[in-house]
Design an enzyme around this catalytic site. Structure first.
Site, mmCIF file in Angstrom:
data_model
loop_
_atom_site.group_PDB
_atom_site.id
_atom_site.type_symbol
_atom_site.label_atom_id
_atom_site.label_comp_id
_atom_site.label_asym_id
_atom_site.label_seq_id
_atom_site.Cartn_x
_atom_site.Cartn_y
_atom_site.Cartn_z
ATOM 1 N N SER A 109 57.884 72.841 -14.185
ATOM 2 C CA SER A 109 58.819 71.885 -14.764
ATOM 3 C C SER A 109 59.298 70.826 -13.770
ATOM 4 O O SER A 109 59.983 69.882 -14.155
ATOM 5 C CB SER A 109 60.032 72.618 -15.349
ATOM 6 O OG SER A 109 60.807 73.170 -14.313
ATOM 7 N N LYS A 164 69.789 73.880 -17.818
ATOM 8 C CA LYS A 164 69.485 72.718 -16.974
ATOM 9 C C LYS A 164 70.449 71.563 -17.237
ATOM 10 O O LYS A 164 70.838 70.842 -16.311
ATOM 11 C CB LYS A 164 68.031 72.278 -17.186
ATOM 12 C CG LYS A 164 67.047 73.269 -16.556
ATOM 13 C CD LYS A 164 65.607 72.783 -16.607
ATOM 14 C CE LYS A 164 64.722 73.734 -15.798
ATOM 15 N NZ LYS A 164 63.307 73.337 -15.826
#
Lengths: 235, 235, 235
Positions: free
Chosen positions: C135, C178
C-alpha cells in the site's frame, strides 16, 4: 565426503629455513632464532572444547588485479573469522602503505600498492575443519604482511589476538589452552598476546610458562616488529 | 577457536590526543576538552539485557574506487545495523558535499568526492560479539565524517541516536543504561542524544547525570558541530 | 543494542517549509497550503493490528551512475515492500521521462535521465521497525518523483495506495485506521486514496472525516498533480 580431523600441528615445524644468511656468508645451520616459515605463513593458536591447537595461516597471490585488489579465503571459516580476514586485509594494507611511504624507491612503491594490485588467497588448514572466531586477527594480518613484504615470519613465534581496524590488539579467551598449544608446536618459544591478557598469563603455573617468552602488545605495529624476519627472500 | 566476549570499554580511553595544537605553539598536555580519538573513530553507546556499554565505531579507507565509492562493514552486525551503516554513508556523503561546496579549493573538492572515490571499511569491535539495532546511526555517520574530513572526534563525547536519510536524529531506548555506560568510559563527560530523549534524561536521578553535559539535537549537523575537533590532522 | 520502537509520527510535522515564495516577494509565513516536506520526502499511512500510523518515506541520491541507475532501500522492509520500491522506481522513471520530453531545455533532459544516472537511497524510518505490504506504492513513487524534480511534496497531503507498473492506483485495506492516522499527523488535511476506496470512506462516521479533504484517484499522474508543490527549490 567425511571431514577429516587432521592434525596440522606439525605442518611447518620441521621446515628448513626459507631464508638464510646473506649471500657470501659461510654456510651451515641457522640458529633457531633465525628459522622462519615460508613467506606468507604465520602461526596462530586455536582453542575449542577439545583444548588448544596450533593453527597455521597461509597466504599466496592469485593474480594481478590492478587497482582493485581483493582477498579470497578458504578453510571452512565461519562468518566472524571471514570478517577477521577483511580486517586483517585493511590493517596490513594501511601498515605497508605507511611503512613504504617513508622510502622513495620503486620497490617500495610496488610494495605499497601490493594489496591494491593483487587478488590474494588466504587458507587455514585443515580445509575440512570448521573454524571461527576473531582471535586469529593478528595472525592473519601477519601472514598477509609477510606475503606483501616477502619477509618471512620467524618460526619460533606463535600469536593470538583480535585485531581492530585501527590496529589495536584485543585480548583472547582460552589463554591457558593456547599457551599449552604453543608448547606443543616444535621450535616455538615466543608467544605474542594482547597486553590485556597479561593478567591471565601471570596466573599460569610455571610448568606451563617455563621456557617461553611472552610479548604483550597493544598494536599491530609491535606484532610486526616481533614476528617478521627483517630480511627479504630472494625470489 | 573460541569467541571471546571481550570488553572493549577501554579500547581508546587512555589515548593520547591524535591531534595537537598547531605547529609552533608551546608544547605541553592538551586540556581534556581537546583530546581526540584517532581519525575515523567515534564512541557510541550500546544497550542489552546485560546493561549498557560503550561501543567504538572504527572506519578506514580500503582503496581508491573512482566514481563508485562503497562501504564494507564488519563486527557481526545484524540486518538493521547494516542498514544503519548505509544510511550513515548516505548522510555523511551529503553533509560533506554541502560543507565542501561552499569552498572553492581543490582540497575541498577532493573531500567532497571522498565517499564517491573510496571503498571504506567500517568495523565495530569486538568482532565476535553480535550487534544490531538502529541507535548507532549518528555514531556511524560521525566516524565516517571524521574519516572523510580527517578531523578527529573529541574523545570526551559519547552519542546515541537513530539517523534518518534527511539527517534527522530519532530517539533511542535504554537511556538510563546508556548514560551509565557513558559514565564508565574514561574521559567522557558529554553525551549527545535526540531531543526526543530529553524527557527521559530529566527523570534520571542526579547521581547518574552528575558531572555530565547533555546535548539534545534534532539534526546530524548539530552532532557534527558538537563532536568533531575542527583541526585537521597532519597526515 | 536495543531496537527502539520509535514513534516517527512527528518527524516532519513541525517543519518550516523547505521552499518559499519566489525571491523578491514580501516575507511572512506561508499559508499552510504551501508548506512542504524536504525534497525527496512523502507521507504515507501504515496500518497494523496496533492501529494506523503516519509513515514518512525519505529518498536521497547516493552517487552518479551514468546509464545504470539503481535504487537501494533500507528501513527493515519486507519482500513485498521491496518490490513496491522497484515498481515505484519504474513508474517514477517513466513519468519524469514523459513529463520532461515535452520541454526541450537541457535541465529537462537532465531530469529525464535522473533515474538512469543516479543510485538512489530510499529509507523508511524508524529503521528497526519491520514494515511490509504494497500500500506504500504511491507514496514511494511520489517521494522519488520529488527527488528527481527537486519539487517538494505538500506537507498537508497524506496518501496510501498500491501502484501498478502502468501507473494505476489500487485500493488499500484499513481505510478507517489510516484516515485516523492521517488526522494524527500535524498539518495534514488532505488524503489521496484509490477511487476503489471511495465506498469505505463514505461509510466512515463524520467525526472521523470532518475537516479532511479526500482525493480519489485512478492514476499516479493524478497523485503527482495533487501532491507536488510546483516550485523547484533553490539548491
Amino acid at each position: 565426503i567425511g571431514q577429516p580431523e587432521q592434525r596440522t600441528t606439525r605442518l611447518y615445524s620441521h621446515e628448513q629455513p626459507a631464508t638464510g644468511p646473506s649471500r657470501g656468508s659461510p654456510g651451515g645451520t641457522l640458529p633457531s632464532a633465525n628459522r622462519t616459515f615460508p613467506v606468507g605463513v604465520a602461526l596462530g593458536l586455536a582453542w575449542s572444547a577439545m583444548g588448544g591447537e596450533p593453527v597455521y595461516v597461509e597466504s599466496a597471490t592469485r593474480r594481478k588485479q590492478s587497482g582493485q585488489g581483493s582477498i579470497v579465503c578458504t578453510g571452512s571459516l565461519g562468518e566472524v573469522m571471514r570478517e577477521s580476514v577483511q580486517i586483517a586485509h585493511t590493517v596490513a594494507k594501511r601498515y605497508i602503505r605507511q611503512y613504504s611511504s617513508s622510502k622513495q624507491d620503486s620497490a617500495s612503491e610496488e610494495a605499497a600498492n601490493f594489496f591494491e594490485d593483487h587478488e590474494i588467497h588466504l587458507h587455514v588448514p585443515a580445509g575440512g575443519t570448521p573454524k571461527d572466531g576473531s582471535s586469529g586477527g593478528i595472525t592473519l594480518a601477519t601472514a598477509l604482511l609477510s606475503l606483501a613484504t616477502q619477509c618471512p615470519v620467524l618460526s619460533q613465534v606463535a600469536m593470538s589476538g583480535e585485531l581492530t581496524i585501527t590496529g589495536k590488539v584485543l585480548p583472547i579467551r582460552g589463554v591457558k589452552e593456547k599457551v599449552m598449544a604453543a608448547r606443543s608446536a616444535v621450535g616455538v618459544d615466543q608467544i605474542i598476546l594482547s597486553r590485556h591478557n597479561q593478567g591471565q598469563v601471570t596466573e599460569l603455573p610455571s610448568y606451563i610458562t617455563q621456557g617461553l617468552t611472552f610479548h604483550f602488545v597493544d598494536t599491530f605495529e609491535e606484532v610486526a616488529a616481533l614476528a617478521l624476519y627483517k630480511q627479504k627472500t630472494d625470489r
